[in-house]
Design an enzyme around this catalytic site. Sequence first.
Site, PDB file in Angstrom:
ATOM      1  N   GLN A  57      11.733  43.979  50.798  1.00 21.09           N
ATOM      2  CA  GLN A  57      12.664  43.312  49.810  1.00 21.09           C
ATOM      3  C   GLN A  57      14.064  43.759  49.853  1.00 21.09           C
ATOM      4  OE1 GLN A  57      11.276  42.248  45.672  1.00 21.09           O
ATOM      5  NE2 GLN A  57       9.369  43.548  46.078  1.00 21.09           N
TER       6      GLN A  57
ATOM      7  N   ASP B  34      15.130  54.237  41.899  1.00 17.34           N
ATOM      8  CA  ASP B  34      14.520  52.776  41.892  1.00 17.34           C
ATOM      9  C   ASP B  34      15.360  51.907  43.077  1.00 17.34           C
ATOM     10  OD1 ASP B  34      13.059  50.515  41.390  1.00 17.34           O
ATOM     11  OD2 ASP B  34      14.191  50.253  39.544  1.00 17.34           O
ATOM     12  N   GLU B  35      14.626  51.029  43.578  1.00 19.81           N
ATOM     13  CA  GLU B  35      15.117  50.088  44.379  1.00 19.81           C
ATOM     14  C   GLU B  35      15.790  50.762  45.532  1.00 19.81           C
ATOM     15  OE1 GLU B  35      14.541  46.917  44.156  1.00 19.81           O
ATOM     16  OE2 GLU B  35      14.706  46.540  42.071  1.00 19.81           O
TER      17      GLU B  35
ATOM     18  N   ARG C 283       8.579  35.149  44.025  1.00 18.78           N
ATOM     19  CA  ARG C 283       9.251  34.880  42.483  1.00 18.78           C
ATOM     20  C   ARG C 283       8.118  34.163  41.845  1.00 18.78           C
ATOM     21  NH1 ARG C 283      10.789  39.037  42.275  1.00 18.78           N
ATOM     22  NH2 ARG C 283      10.053  39.289  44.407  1.00 18.78           N
TER      23      ARG C 283
ATOM     24  N   LYS D   9       6.439  48.293  39.666  1.00 19.68           N
ATOM     25  CA  LYS D   9       7.106  49.713  40.184  1.00 19.68           C
ATOM     26  C   LYS D   9       7.911  50.152  38.715  1.00 19.68           C
ATOM     27  CE  LYS D   9      11.294  47.229  41.719  1.00 19.68           C
ATOM     28  NZ  LYS D   9      12.182  47.626  40.472  1.00 19.68           N
ATOM     29  N   THR D  10       8.541  49.559  38.131  1.00 14.36           N
ATOM     30  CA  THR D  10       9.396  49.783  37.227  1.00 14.36           C
ATOM     31  C   THR D  10       8.340  50.698  36.113  1.00 14.36           C
ATOM     32  OG1 THR D  10      10.840  47.991  37.075  1.00 14.36           O
ATOM     33  CG2 THR D  10      10.896  49.369  34.957  1.00 14.36           C
TER      34      THR D  10
END
Length: 719
Positions: free
Chosen positions: A250, A219-220, A604, A35-36
Site C-alpha cells: 500500500q 503507523d503507516e 476499499r 493494524k490500528t
Amino acid sequence: MDVSYIFQNLNNAQREAVSSESQSLLVLAGAGSGKTRVIAHRVAWIVKALNISPQSLLTVTFTNKAAREMRGRIEEILEDQLGDFWCGTFHGISHRILRRHWEEAGLRKEFAILDSEDQLRVVKRVCKSLQIDDSKWPAKQIQWYINKEKDEGRRPEDAETGDYFSEQMTNIYSEYQALCNQESLVDFGELLLRTYELIDGNEKILNHYRARFKHILVDEFQDTNEVQYKFLLLLKGNENNISAVGDDDQSIYGWRGAKSDNINRFTKDLKNTQVVRLEQNYRSTQVILDAANSVIQNNSGRMGKDLWTEEKEGEKISVYSAYNEDDEARYVVGTIQDWIAQGNNLDEVAILYRSNAQSRALEEAILRESLPYRIYGGQRFYERAEIKNAMAYIRLVFGKEDDAAFERVINIPPRGIGAKTLDIIRNKAKGTKQSLWMASQELIDLEELPPRAMQSVQGFISDMYSLSLEVKEMDLKGLVDFIIERSGLIDYHKKEAGEKGRTRVENLSELVSAADDFMVPAQEEEISELKSFIDHAALDAGDAQAEEHESAIQLMTLHSAKGLEFPLVFITGFEEGLFPHRLSIEEPGQLEEERRLCYVGMTRAMKKLHIVHSEMRNLHGSENFNSVSRFLKEIPEELSLEVRTGGSIPRLKQKERSYIPGDVPNTEFKIGQRVFHDSFGEGVILNYEGQGPNARVEVNFDSSTTKWLMVEYANLKGI
C-alpha cells in the site's frame, strides 16, 4: 496483574504482534487486517504488562485525525487518561521538539511555520530578487524541488549538481534557505529536517530523547521518507525498542517522497527483526481479496502475504465496457440508483478515479439525477482562501515580522497597493536585511515611496497598529472575531457573487467558533494561547487527511481512498495510459506503484466492486482511444462478470462471424448493414444489445478491428 482483557477480540497473529518482546518488530498489516487495533492494544500491553509509563512511549501517525483516534482508542482500552503521552504526526512531533529547543536549532523563539501557499510566496519572492524568469523556472516546480531535497535530507550544499538545471535549482534553494534562516521561517520539510539535524548534532538533546522514549511505535511505515526513516533509527539507537506497522503493498506516495523500500531496509538495518504478518481481512469478500491478491502478485520485491477472510465468497467483480466517459457515468449512476432502490444508503458508495479530471462527467451525471455527492479530500478548512486571509491578519497582530502574512493581506481587501509598490518594499527589505514591515516603515519615514503608494502603505501600517492595541486584552475568541470584522474581510467576501460569497462569510464565522473551542495542548502551555492557535492552524492546513465523509456519494482519487472502506465501490477509467498512467508505464518502479494503487482501490470494497473502462475518452480536450488496463487482465476470469445493459443478447465470440439478419430496435440500423465510422472506417454490424439511444452495436471493421459502439454517440453512417 491480569492483562488478558487486552487480548480480547484479537486473532492469533494480532496477539503475537501485540505481545512481542522483540526489540525490533515489523508488523506487515494487509488492507483491512486491523493494524490500528494492533498498535492501540500494543501500547496498552506495554503500559500494563511491562509496567512502562505512557510518557516513555512515542507513537507516530501520518495524520492528526489518526493521532486523535489512536489516543482515544488507547485510553478506552486502559480506561484511563494518558497524560503527557506523545502521539502525533512527524510534523507535530518535530514542531514540539523545535519549540522546546529553538535556540539550539538556530531559530528565533517565535519562529513562523510556512504552509504550502506561504512557502510558494517566499519562493516567488526569492525568484524575483534573483531575476529568475518564471516562464522558464515555474515557482511550483522550484517549490517541489526544494521539498524533495529536504525529504531526502539534503541541504543546498549537499544537492546533486553537474548540469545547468540542477545548478540553477540549487542556487535558488540556497537563496531561499538563507531568507528563511534570516526571518526564522520554517516550512514543513524544514520541520523534519531541522529536527533531525538538531538531535543528530547535539548529543545532549539526543540522549535526553533516547532516555525518554524507550518504546517507539510507527503507523503507516511504508509512507516514511528518507529523513523520517533516519530520524526514527537515530532516536531508537542501540537500546530502545521500535515497532513499525505498515504494508509495502500500500505504498502509493512515492511522488511525495515516501520510500516503499523502507520496509525492506528496516529488516536489513535492524538485525533480528521479528516479522508478523496480519493476513486475515475483516473488510472484503474472498472474491475481492483473491482478485486484489492476483493483481499485486505481479509486483517484484514484495515482503509477501495473501489476504483471506472468514466471510462468504461474495459476488463476482462486475466489469463494464463503456463507449465513452458519458456512458461510463450513466452506468455508474444507474447502478447506484439500483443500490438505493434495494434499501441501501448513499454514504455506502464510493466512486474512485486515477485523475481528478475524470470527475467532470461523473458529477454531471449525478447532478442530472439530483443525487447528493461530495468530492472527498477537497479543500480543508484551514486551506480555504478566506481562512488563510483571516489567519494572516491574526499572525500579523501576533508578530509584525511575519513576511508571508504581510504579503498576503497588504492588499486584501484592495488598498491600491500594487505589484510595483511591493517590489520597492521587497528590495528595501533585501537591501537592509530586515522584514517587510520594518522596510515599509523606513520607506515611509524617508519618503521613498510615490505619494499615493505612501498613503496606502501608511494606512495599512496604522490600521495594523491600531488593531494590535485594540485586541490586547481580549480572549482568543474575541480577538479572532474582532480582527475578522475590523480587517474588512467580511464586507470584502460578501461582494463575491452568489453562493461562493455566502460560503466564505460562513467559513469566517466558523473560524470564530474554532477559536472559541480551541484549547492549548498541555505540552504547549509555555507558549501563548494565540501562538498555539496560529501554529495548530498551520499544521492542520498541511495535514493531508480529508475530513469525515458525509451522507452522500463519495467521489475521490484512488490516492484519497487509502484508509477508507465502502460497501459499494466503483473504479473508473481502467484503461492503459490512464490507469496505469501513461507517465508510469515505461518506468518499472512507477508501474509497480500504480499496481499498488490498484490494489489499494480494490481493497476499499467491502461487498461489491465494479470496474469500468471506456473505449473512447475525452480528456484534457482531446479524444483518446485506449486499450483496457493491464491490471484488469491480471484478474482471473472466474472472479469477474462482464456486465451488459439494456438487453440479453450475448456478445458473439470473435470466431463467430455469422449473424442473424434483423433490425436494431428503434434505430435506423440493421444487423448485416455496412456502416462508416470517422475513426475506424468501414465495417459491418454483426450484433446488438439494447434498443433506441441505449443500443450498442458490434461492428467488424475492414481493418480487422471489432468494436462495440453506442449508437447515440458513435455517429455511425449507413452505407
